[in-house]
Design a protein around this motif. Structure first.
Motif: not given
Length: 388
Positions: A70-83, A85-87, A89-97, A249-251
């Motif tokens: 959950p903490e990585l998904r939130q970090a990714i969501a915050s990173y993507a949102s900064a670039l 606009g609002p995204i 964590a309910d749109r983020i799936a972490v993947t193995s590559s 990751w996937l959005v």
């Protein structure tokens, strides 16, 4: 009908990587300068490695949630949102590559017989993954021009019909560096909304974009709605110098997230926890990306300036990615030329034909080098080869 090996004919006939073929030809040749793979020779940042090491020391060697910590998904969501606009964590799936993310997206959307449109030349995984699932891939070609590779947008839109299940594109593109403009993205998105076509956007090079003042390349995430038929793919490999870590990751639209987790379960179950800890550290240190991009811009300019005066060498400039495409007058077989350069010039480049028939005759040079002198030495070796 299966062949004598008992495997699917499509798989039996799949081409091997021509990049690997050239690299294998260079094994045992002392002093080869390798620019064939799509990665920098710069190691992962120490703080990122330290985070993984600490996680291993804590014994974090067990399964995690299919969708990622959950903490990585939130970090990714915050990173993507900064670039973009609002995204959430309910749109983020972490993947193995990133490549796993692409395959999972294809598995979410495609059935055998579905029609896919892809813009080429392109990294071969983007056209072979849907083919492995039994989809029919129709290619729309980029064209080289003096000011960069160009897309015939009208040709692309004509190719996308209500029968087209999925559009796959890479922007900034591997291998050409071609990058969609905002206007092109908007027209593509509007058209695909009308036809009901999904868009799979490989945006792993979005930060490696060299237009002055830009933080990232134009992204479909900038202009789309959360419920649009859009899946964006990202990776830690390029911008964070983490190719060997295999983390992406996937959005996705929120409605797809649960099923994305199910498909991940049937592929890899989850990404390793200690690698995810490294991902968190990379995002926390994401301020280092801008200096890296500035260095890569200098690498690109250094290489282009060294190649441009060489006789018979054509170089097409690019605004994004980590590659320069070039071709040599009188040479039309890219694979044969790349092998010749390894042996005779000790220069390792990727054949453009590895990226489809549109890349035939071209060579891809990865300029993501720690030392500018390494690029200049490579260009000097090419000059000597041409003079011979």
């Amino acid at each position: 009908m299966h062949n004598s090996l008992g495997i699917r004919p499509l798989v039996a006939d799949m081409p091997e990587s021509q990049i690997r073929e050239v690299a294998n030809a260079g094994i045992g040749i002392e002093g080869v300068l390798p620019f064939w793979f799509g990665e920098s020779d710069m190691p992962t940042a120490p703080e990122v490695t330290a985070a993984a090491t600490a996680a291993l020391a804590r014994g974090e060697t067990f399964y995690s949630h299919n969708l990622g910590l959950p903490e990585l998904r939130q970090a990714i969501a915050s990173y993507a949102s900064a670039l973009h606009g609002p995204i959430g964590a309910d749109r983020i799936a972490v993947t193995s590559s990133g490549v796993s993310a692409l395959m999972i997206a294809n598995q979410l959307l495609l059935e055998a017989g579905d029609e896919v449109v892809a813009i080429t030349p392109v990294w071969p995984n983007l056209v072979w993954q849907p083919r492995l699932l039994g989809a029919r891939v129709r290619e729309v070609s980029l064209s080289p021009a003096a000011d960069g590779w160009q897309l015939d947008l009208d040709e692309l839109l004509a190719a996308i019909t209500p029968d087209t299940r999925l559009l796959i594109l890479s922007s900034p593109n591997n291998p050409t560096g071609w990058t969609l403009t905002r206007d092109e993205q908007q027209r593509i998105l509007d058209h695909c909304r009308g036809t009901g076509t999904w868009i799979l956007a490989d945006e792993v090079y979005e930060r490696l974009y060299y237009v002055q003042g830009a933080t990232a390349a134009p992204s479909f995430l900038d202009i789309s709605h959360a419920d649009d038929r859009l899946i964006a793919v990202q990776s830690f490999s390029k911008s964070f110098l983490m190719t060997g870590w295999r983390l992406g990751w996937l959005v996705v639209p929120p409605a797809l997230l649960r099923q994305a987790g199910v498909v991940i379960e049937y592929n890899t179950s989850c990404a390793p926890v200690f690698v995810q800890r490294a991902g968190i550290a990379a995002i926390e240190a994401s301020a280092t990306v801008a200096p890296l991009v500035a260095h890569f811009r200098q690498c690109r300019d250094t290489l282009v300036q060294a190649l441009a005066p060489l006789p018979g060498v054509e170089v097409v400039p690019a605004d994004g990615g980590m590659y320069v495409l070039l071709r040599l007058a009188g040479h039309t077989d890219a694979l044969a030329l790349a092998k010749q350069l390894v042996v005779e010039a000790k220069l390792g480049l990727a054949p453009g034909s590895a990226f489809g028939t549109d890349g035939e005759g071209w060579l891809r040079w990865c300029f993501a080098s720690k030392e500018l002198a390494r690029l200049e030495e490579g260009a000097a070796r090419l000059r000597t080869f041409l003079e011979r």
